[in-house]
Design a protein around this motif. Structure first.
Motif, short mmCIF file in Angstrom:
data_model
loop_
_atom_site.label_atom_id
_atom_site.label_comp_id
_atom_site.label_asym_id
_atom_site.label_seq_id
_atom_site.Cartn_x
_atom_site.Cartn_y
_atom_site.Cartn_z
N LEU A 189 0.87 -1.41 -0.11
CA LEU A 189 -0.22 0.02 -0.02
C LEU A 189 0.64 1.17 0.11
CD1 LEU A 189 -2.58 -1.29 2.55
CD2 LEU A 189 -2.76 -1.34 0.00
N LEU A 190 0.64 2.25 -0.91
CA LEU A 190 1.44 3.25 -1.26
C LEU A 190 0.85 4.60 -0.87
CD1 LEU A 190 2.04 1.12 -3.60
CD2 LEU A 190 3.84 2.81 -4.03
N SER A 191 1.26 5.59 0.14
CA SER A 191 0.58 6.74 0.42
C SER A 191 1.69 7.63 0.78
CB SER A 191 -0.39 6.27 1.58
OG SER A 191 -1.15 7.52 1.86
N THR A 192 1.16 8.90 0.67
CA THR A 192 2.02 9.96 0.80
C THR A 192 1.88 10.31 2.42
OG1 THR A 192 0.91 11.67 -0.14
CG2 THR A 192 2.83 10.76 -1.19
N SER A 193 0.64 10.43 2.52
CA SER A 193 -0.12 10.91 4.01
C SER A 193 -0.30 9.58 5.06
CB SER A 193 -1.44 11.43 3.95
OG SER A 193 -2.37 10.67 3.52
N GLY A 194 -0.38 8.59 4.61
CA GLY A 194 -0.65 7.25 5.36
C GLY A 194 -2.16 7.35 6.14
N ARG A 195 -3.03 8.07 5.54
CA ARG A 195 -4.46 8.37 6.22
C ARG A 195 -5.70 8.37 5.32
NH1 ARG A 195 -2.87 10.57 10.89
NH2 ARG A 195 -0.80 11.47 11.14
N ALA A 249 4.53 9.77 11.85
CA ALA A 249 3.72 8.74 12.34
C ALA A 249 2.26 8.56 11.58
CB ALA A 249 3.73 8.92 13.82
N ASN A 250 1.78 7.75 11.29
CA ASN A 250 0.40 7.56 10.66
C ASN A 250 -0.13 6.23 10.81
OD1 ASN A 250 0.91 5.74 7.88
ND2 ASN A 250 2.87 7.31 8.19
N PRO A 251 -1.39 6.27 10.58
CA PRO A 251 -2.02 5.03 10.93
C PRO A 251 -1.71 3.86 9.82
CG PRO A 251 -3.65 6.82 10.21
CD PRO A 251 -2.29 7.43 10.35
N LEU A 252 -1.63 4.30 8.71
CA LEU A 252 -1.32 3.31 7.64
C LEU A 252 0.11 2.35 8.10
CD1 LEU A 252 -1.96 1.55 5.21
CD2 LEU A 252 -0.82 3.31 3.60
N ALA A 253 1.23 3.14 8.47
CA ALA A 253 2.38 2.45 9.03
C ALA A 253 2.23 1.78 10.32
CB ALA A 253 3.28 3.67 9.16
N ASP A 254 1.11 2.16 10.92
CA ASP A 254 0.94 1.40 12.18
C ASP A 254 0.11 0.16 12.09
OD1 ASP A 254 2.04 3.31 13.76
OD2 ASP A 254 0.01 4.27 14.21
N LEU A 255 -0.64 0.12 11.01
CA LEU A 255 -1.41 -1.17 10.70
C LEU A 255 -0.65 -2.19 9.93
CD1 LEU A 255 -4.91 0.43 9.36
CD2 LEU A 255 -4.44 -1.06 11.43
N ALA A 256 0.44 -1.71 8.96
CA ALA A 256 1.37 -2.74 8.15
C ALA A 256 2.28 -3.46 9.10
CB ALA A 256 2.20 -1.80 7.42
N ASP A 257 2.52 -4.61 8.59
CA ASP A 257 3.55 -5.46 9.32
C ASP A 257 5.00 -4.68 9.26
OD1 ASP A 257 1.83 -8.01 9.69
OD2 ASP A 257 1.73 -8.10 7.49
N GLU A 258 5.14 -4.10 8.04
CA GLU A 258 6.35 -3.17 8.16
C GLU A 258 6.04 -1.99 7.25
OE1 GLU A 258 10.48 -5.12 7.88
OE2 GLU A 258 9.30 -6.42 6.93
N ALA A 259 6.78 -0.85 7.42
CA ALA A 259 6.73 0.45 6.63
C ALA A 259 7.90 0.92 6.12
CB ALA A 259 5.56 1.22 7.25
N LEU A 260 8.06 1.57 4.89
CA LEU A 260 9.09 2.34 4.49
C LEU A 260 8.61 3.75 4.56
CD1 LEU A 260 11.81 1.99 2.87
CD2 LEU A 260 10.42 2.24 0.85
N LEU A 261 9.33 4.44 5.53
CA LEU A 261 8.95 5.78 5.67
C LEU A 261 9.72 7.00 5.16
CD1 LEU A 261 8.19 5.33 9.54
CD2 LEU A 261 6.82 5.07 7.91
#
Length: 197
Positions: free
Chosen positions: A113-119, A145-157
């Motif tokens: 999942l790709l997003s600039t805001s993560g929201r 910090a954003n909810p998508l990164a929190d929901l993912a198993d791993e995130a590239l920030l």
């Protein structure tokens, strides 16, 4: 004030953050190389410019990045125009990716999942649906910090303005494909042909 220099300098900062997370992309590439040849599928989604990067990723897997190798199953959920419009019309745009994830996703599959805001609500619902399906969920988002990164198993920030994050997402997509193809087992005695530049 030079807007070109300012943009390139900002892009350099976002690239530096990508460089510091290179091991994440290497690990993701190895996971893909382990699962996709065994029949797992990669699903990807995003909105706007991130939708374009999601579609770019799946095209590289179904077609090829550099190696002349077999195709792998990958679907850009944002490019399924009839599904996108039907789900948006019959349910809501917030459900546009989650419903497709439920339809296609299986355990061992990967959801990117790709997003600039993560929201974006449609991506948050997709992440939750992926987890329920037993999928591995990865996110590429902005740095805060954003909810998508929190929901993912791993995130590239990736820090930066929307434009530079989207530009570096493309580099991340190419780097992930590079890591994936490097990790694929190569049959002995086979000359692997790389795409001509």
């Amino acid at each position: 004030m030079n807007p070109v220099h300012n943009h390139v300098n900002a892009l350099s900062e976002t690239l530096s953050a990508l460089r510091s997370q290179a091991n994440t992309l290497l690990r993701w590439g190895r996971v893909m190389a382990d699962r996709l040849p065994s029949g797992a599928r990669l699903l990807a989604a995003g909105n706007g410019g991130s939708a374009a990067e999601a579609q770019h990723l799946t095209a590289e897997l179904v077609g090829r990045y550099e190696l002349d190798r077999r195709p792998f199953s990958a679907i850009a959920l944002c490019a399924e125009s009839s599904s996108v419009t039907a789900i948006s019309n019959d349910y809501s745009y917030e459900e546009v990716f989650a419903r497709q994830v439920v339809a296609h996703g299986q355990p061992q599959d990967i959801l990117v999942l790709l997003s600039t805001s993560g929201r974006s609500e449609n991506l948050l619902r997709a992440a939750k649906a992926g987890a329920r399906q037993g999928m591995t969920v990865w996110a590429m988002t902005g740095a805060h910090a954003n909810p998508l990164a929190d929901l993912a198993d791993e995130a590239l920030l990736l820090p930066g303005r929307t434009c530079t994050v989207q530009e570096v997402q493309l580099i991340a997509v190419h780097t992930l494909c590079e890591a994936f193809e490097a990790a694929l087992p190569q049959p002995s005695g086979v000359n692997v042909e790389r795409r001509a530049s």
